[in-house]
Design a protein around this motif. Structure first.
Motif, PDB file in Angstrom:
ATOM      1  N   GLN A  24       0.818  -1.210   0.000  1.00  0.00           N
ATOM      2  CA  GLN A  24       0.000   0.000   0.000  1.00  0.00           C
ATOM      3  C   GLN A  24       0.854   1.264   0.000  1.00  0.00           C
ATOM      4  OE1 GLN A  24      -2.890  -0.155   3.235  1.00  0.00           O
ATOM      5  NE2 GLN A  24      -3.105  -2.383   2.991  1.00  0.00           N
ATOM      6  N   ILE A  25       1.982   1.232   0.725  1.00  0.00           N
ATOM      7  CA  ILE A  25       2.778   2.456   0.877  1.00  0.00           C
ATOM      8  C   ILE A  25       3.846   2.615  -0.190  1.00  0.00           C
ATOM      9  CG2 ILE A  25       2.372   2.539   3.363  1.00  0.00           C
ATOM     10  CD1 ILE A  25       5.117   1.318   3.811  1.00  0.00           C
ATOM     11  N   TRP A  26       4.219   1.534  -0.867  1.00  0.00           N
ATOM     12  CA  TRP A  26       5.312   1.628  -1.838  1.00  0.00           C
ATOM     13  C   TRP A  26       5.051   2.667  -2.929  1.00  0.00           C
ATOM     14  CZ3 TRP A  26      10.229   0.870  -2.253  1.00  0.00           C
ATOM     15  CH2 TRP A  26      10.822   0.923  -3.513  1.00  0.00           C
ATOM     16  N   PRO A  27       3.858   2.746  -3.516  1.00  0.00           N
ATOM     17  CA  PRO A  27       3.653   3.772  -4.549  1.00  0.00           C
ATOM     18  C   PRO A  27       3.953   5.188  -4.059  1.00  0.00           C
ATOM     19  CG  PRO A  27       1.897   2.159  -4.642  1.00  0.00           C
ATOM     20  CD  PRO A  27       2.679   1.867  -3.402  1.00  0.00           C
ATOM     21  N   GLU A  28       3.547   5.524  -2.824  1.00  0.00           N
ATOM     22  CA  GLU A  28       3.821   6.851  -2.285  1.00  0.00           C
ATOM     23  C   GLU A  28       5.308   7.028  -1.990  1.00  0.00           C
ATOM     24  OE1 GLU A  28       3.243  10.722  -0.592  1.00  0.00           O
ATOM     25  OE2 GLU A  28       2.177   9.496  -2.071  1.00  0.00           O
ATOM     26  N   LEU A  29       5.945   6.015  -1.409  1.00  0.00           N
ATOM     27  CA  LEU A  29       7.374   6.124  -1.108  1.00  0.00           C
ATOM     28  C   LEU A  29       8.203   6.269  -2.379  1.00  0.00           C
ATOM     29  CD1 LEU A  29       7.816   3.455   1.729  1.00  0.00           C
ATOM     30  CD2 LEU A  29       7.814   5.945   1.974  1.00  0.00           C
ATOM     31  N   SER A  30       7.891   5.484  -3.382  1.00  0.00           N
ATOM     32  CA  SER A  30       8.672   5.529  -4.623  1.00  0.00           C
ATOM     33  C   SER A  30       8.375   6.778  -5.453  1.00  0.00           C
ATOM     34  CB  SER A  30       8.416   4.267  -5.455  1.00  0.00           C
ATOM     35  OG  SER A  30       7.053   4.149  -5.792  1.00  0.00           O
ATOM     36  N   ARG A  31       7.293   7.487  -5.112  1.00  0.00           N
ATOM     37  CA  ARG A  31       6.989   8.751  -5.785  1.00  0.00           C
ATOM     38  C   ARG A  31       7.717   9.914  -5.125  1.00  0.00           C
ATOM     39  NH1 ARG A  31       3.865  13.080  -5.134  1.00  0.00           N
ATOM     40  NH2 ARG A  31       3.019  12.304  -3.147  1.00  0.00           N
ATOM     41  N   THR A  32       7.781   9.905  -3.806  1.00  0.00           N
ATOM     42  CA  THR A  32       8.373  11.023  -3.070  1.00  0.00           C
ATOM     43  C   THR A  32       9.859  10.842  -2.778  1.00  0.00           C
ATOM     44  OG1 THR A  32       7.595   9.999  -1.016  1.00  0.00           O
ATOM     45  CG2 THR A  32       6.199  11.695  -2.000  1.00  0.00           C
ATOM     46  N   LEU A  33      10.350   9.619  -2.865  1.00  0.00           N
ATOM     47  CA  LEU A  33      11.763   9.322  -2.677  1.00  0.00           C
ATOM     48  C   LEU A  33      12.269   8.590  -3.918  1.00  0.00           C
ATOM     49  CD1 LEU A  33      11.559   7.958   0.991  1.00  0.00           C
ATOM     50  CD2 LEU A  33      12.402  10.218   0.308  1.00  0.00           C
ATOM     51  N   THR A  34      13.567   8.651  -4.143  1.00  0.00           N
ATOM     52  CA  THR A  34      14.155   7.976  -5.305  1.00  0.00           C
ATOM     53  C   THR A  34      14.449   6.521  -4.962  1.00  0.00           C
ATOM     54  OG1 THR A  34      15.190  10.035  -6.052  1.00  0.00           O
ATOM     55  CG2 THR A  34      16.067   7.972  -6.943  1.00  0.00           C
ATOM     56  N   PRO A  35      13.853   5.558  -5.677  1.00  0.00           N
ATOM     57  CA  PRO A  35      14.175   4.156  -5.402  1.00  0.00           C
ATOM     58  C   PRO A  35      15.628   3.840  -5.777  1.00  0.00           C
ATOM     59  CG  PRO A  35      12.108   4.348  -6.615  1.00  0.00           C
ATOM     60  CD  PRO A  35      12.777   5.690  -6.685  1.00  0.00           C
ATOM     61  N   ILE A  36      16.304   3.126  -4.905  1.00  0.00           N
ATOM     62  CA  ILE A  36      17.666   2.670  -5.179  1.00  0.00           C
ATOM     63  C   ILE A  36      17.724   1.158  -4.971  1.00  0.00           C
ATOM     64  CG2 ILE A  36      18.745   4.860  -4.532  1.00  0.00           C
ATOM     65  CD1 ILE A  36      19.584   3.479  -1.863  1.00  0.00           C
ATOM     66  N   GLY A  37      18.682   0.518  -5.622  1.00  0.00           N
ATOM     67  CA  GLY A  37      18.837  -0.928  -5.514  1.00  0.00           C
ATOM     68  C   GLY A  37      19.619  -1.339  -4.280  1.00  0.00           C
ATOM     69  N   THR A  38      19.648  -2.642  -4.069  1.00  0.00           N
ATOM     70  CA  THR A  38      20.314  -3.219  -2.896  1.00  0.00           C
ATOM     71  C   THR A  38      21.767  -2.792  -2.796  1.00  0.00           C
ATOM     72  OG1 THR A  38      18.870  -5.159  -3.024  1.00  0.00           O
ATOM     73  CG2 THR A  38      20.919  -5.404  -1.786  1.00  0.00           C
ATOM     74  N   ARG A  39      22.475  -2.799  -3.911  1.00  0.00           N
ATOM     75  CA  ARG A  39      23.918  -2.541  -3.847  1.00  0.00           C
ATOM     76  C   ARG A  39      24.220  -1.098  -3.461  1.00  0.00           C
ATOM     77  NH1 ARG A  39      26.375  -6.992  -5.048  1.00  0.00           N
ATOM     78  NH2 ARG A  39      25.438  -8.541  -6.436  1.00  0.00           N
ATOM     79  N   VAL A  40      23.361  -0.165  -3.855  1.00  0.00           N
ATOM     80  CA  VAL A  40      23.561   1.214  -3.419  1.00  0.00           C
ATOM     81  C   VAL A  40      23.269   1.337  -1.931  1.00  0.00           C
ATOM     82  CG1 VAL A  40      22.894   3.616  -3.767  1.00  0.00           C
ATOM     83  CG2 VAL A  40      23.008   2.065  -5.731  1.00  0.00           C
ATOM     84  N   TRP A  41      22.218   0.639  -1.458  1.00  0.00           N
ATOM     85  CA  TRP A  41      21.942   0.657  -0.014  1.00  0.00           C
ATOM     86  C   TRP A  41      23.116   0.052   0.754  1.00  0.00           C
ATOM     87  CZ3 TRP A  41      18.852   2.977   3.306  1.00  0.00           C
ATOM     88  CH2 TRP A  41      18.816   2.490   4.619  1.00  0.00           C
ATOM     89  N   ARG A  42      23.666  -1.043   0.264  1.00  0.00           N
ATOM     90  CA  ARG A  42      24.818  -1.645   0.943  1.00  0.00           C
ATOM     91  C   ARG A  42      26.004  -0.692   0.965  1.00  0.00           C
ATOM     92  NH1 ARG A  42      24.930  -7.842  -1.501  1.00  0.00           N
ATOM     93  NH2 ARG A  42      23.095  -8.651  -0.414  1.00  0.00           N
ATOM     94  N   LEU A  43      26.128   0.148  -0.055  1.00  0.00           N
ATOM     95  CA  LEU A  43      27.192   1.148  -0.064  1.00  0.00           C
ATOM     96  C   LEU A  43      27.030   2.105   1.111  1.00  0.00           C
ATOM     97  CD1 LEU A  43      29.639   2.406  -1.613  1.00  0.00           C
ATOM     98  CD2 LEU A  43      27.952   3.816  -2.829  1.00  0.00           C
ATOM     99  N   THR A  44      25.791   2.441   1.458  1.00  0.00           N
ATOM    100  CA  THR A  44      25.583   3.314   2.626  1.00  0.00           C
ATOM    101  C   THR A  44      25.983   2.602   3.912  1.00  0.00           C
ATOM    102  OG1 THR A  44      23.236   2.734   3.030  1.00  0.00           O
ATOM    103  CG2 THR A  44      23.681   4.464   1.412  1.00  0.00           C
ATOM    104  N   ASP A  45      25.746   1.289   4.004  1.00  0.00           N
ATOM    105  CA  ASP A  45      26.218   0.529   5.172  1.00  0.00           C
ATOM    106  C   ASP A  45      27.740   0.591   5.275  1.00  0.00           C
ATOM    107  OD1 ASP A  45      23.873  -0.373   6.367  1.00  0.00           O
ATOM    108  OD2 ASP A  45      23.754  -2.174   5.134  1.00  0.00           O
ATOM    109  N   ILE A  46      28.404   0.443   4.147  1.00  0.00           N
ATOM    110  CA  ILE A  46      29.866   0.494   4.139  1.00  0.00           C
ATOM    111  C   ILE A  46      30.352   1.849   4.656  1.00  0.00           C
ATOM    112  CG2 ILE A  46      31.853   0.615   2.566  1.00  0.00           C
ATOM    113  CD1 ILE A  46      30.513  -1.671   0.968  1.00  0.00           C
ATOM    114  N   HIS A  47      29.738   2.933   4.192  1.00  0.00           N
ATOM    115  CA  HIS A  47      30.184   4.256   4.638  1.00  0.00           C
ATOM    116  C   HIS A  47      29.761   4.555   6.067  1.00  0.00           C
ATOM    117  CE1 HIS A  47      32.181   6.217   1.179  1.00  0.00           C
ATOM    118  NE2 HIS A  47      31.648   5.187   0.553  1.00  0.00           N
ATOM    119  N   ALA A  48      28.789   3.813   6.592  1.00  0.00           N
ATOM    120  CA  ALA A  48      28.460   3.920   8.012  1.00  0.00           C
ATOM    121  C   ALA A  48      29.392   3.073   8.865  1.00  0.00           C
ATOM    122  CB  ALA A  48      27.009   3.501   8.238  1.00  0.00           C
TER     123      ALA A  48
END
Length: 345
Positions: free
Chosen positions: A192-216
């Protein structure tokens, strides 16, 4: 691996491989992350522990304190072999009746099976609930204002947790100077919430999210690196993953000895490699001692320029005495960056 949530994402144009790694059509982020971003964390599995003996049982198995875990927090924890080597790195949190353990999907079944072996007569039950929940990663400057539609009060510090009728929201360590959150929702609500989240935020893939873990500076044990590291070798005690005052657990004596007897000679650092494929468990070599490896890649993902950023476990002296290379002493050079937390002197 097909579930209603995964099928919904696929029907929405998300590409998902057999390990739950997602990708999106369109140009990848270049140079900088978007002002706000969202990632389906379908690469993660989730174990639910219930029963009156559950906290005590899990307390005796993990590196962190489970018995005093409160509903307003999440904690990192490690699951070790009797030799003190990490089989898994976990994120854990609790609700009124349940303790949840989150870890990579490829490790979930084997870790759950191993834990099950030690329950014996304890009144505790482990269940794989990965497909009943959807994990979403959100970050960037605008993530907070979007989340306030569902969570009027946001967790203010790393690993604080807020629960509402919309699920659990955990504040994660910041990355790239911006806050990050993980939202654990029911699979039905996520659709239900994904359409709103993907409209107001930029969807990124797993590997980009993992990059944020690395920099954290947050490491994740994967199949190639199981049984390679004592927790301190990947800074796990520095990020709250080890409690040295709790009772025994598998490998506890070795972990404690590593902490208190002598100076730690190995640590995890942030590094970048240009022009090479970099995978977890690849060995690295020092020019000062080229005949034997001085460390190992923990996690690695392509960065937003043209290189690969990685978390690297290595001998501290190797980073101080010469150049460090990937694969062999003649391989690509690693350039070291700064973690967001201080290492002990």
């Amino acid at each position: 691996m097909t579930t209603p949530w995964l099928q919904f994402l696929a029907d929405s144009g998300v590409r998902i491989d057999a390990d739950g790694i997602t990708d999106f059509d369109g140009p990848a982020p270049a140079g900088l992350l978007p002002r706000g971003y969202v990632a389906p964390l379908t690469d993660l599995g989730l174990i639910a522990l219930t029963g009156e003996d559950g906290p005590g049982f899990l307390h005796s198995q993990l590196t962190n304190d489970v018995e005093h875990l409160t509903p307003s927090e999440a904690r990192l924890a490690g699951y070790c072999t009797p030799k003190g080597r990490l089989l898994a790195s976990l994120l854990m949190w609790k609700t009124e009746q349940t303790i949840f353990l989150q870890l990579p999907r490829p490790l979930q079944a084997s870790v759950q099976k191993r834990l099950q072996m030690f329950i014996l007569r304890s009144k505790a039950k482990l269940n794989d609930v990965s497909d009943q929940h959807a994990m979403l990663g959100l970050g960037g400057e605008s993530a907070a204002e979007v989340l306030r539609q569902w969570f009027p009060t946001l967790p203010a510090q790393a690993f604080a947790k807020q629960d509402t009728s919309f699920g659990s929201l955990i504040r994660l360590p910041d990355a790239f100077g911006s806050p990050r959150y993980q939202w654990i929702a029911s699979a039905e609500l996520a659709q239900q919430i994904w359409p709103e989240l993907s409209r107001t935020l930029t969807p990124i893939g797993t590997r980009v999210w993992r990059l944020t873990d690395i920099h954290a500076g947050i490491p994740q044990i994967t199949q190639p690196t199981q049984e390679q590291f004592v927790p301190q070798m990947i800074n796990f005690e520095l990020i709250g993953g080890v409690n040295f005052k709790k009772g025994c657990y598998p490998g506890q004596e070795i972990v404690a000895r590593s902490q208190y007897l002598g100076k730690l000679k190995r640590r995890m650092l942030l590094a970048t490699v240009e022009g090479a494929e970099v995978l977890p468990a690849m060995e690295i070599f020092s020019s000062a001692d080229p005949g034997q490896p001085c460390g190992m890649i923990v996690n690695a993902e392509r960065n937003l320029q043209n290189g690969v950023d990685c978390l690297v476990e290595l001998k501290i002296a190797a980073a101080e005495e010469g150049t460090v290379h990937l694969g062999s002493a003649q391989g690509p050079v690693l350039s070291f960056g700064k973690l967001p937390y201080a290492l002990p002197a």
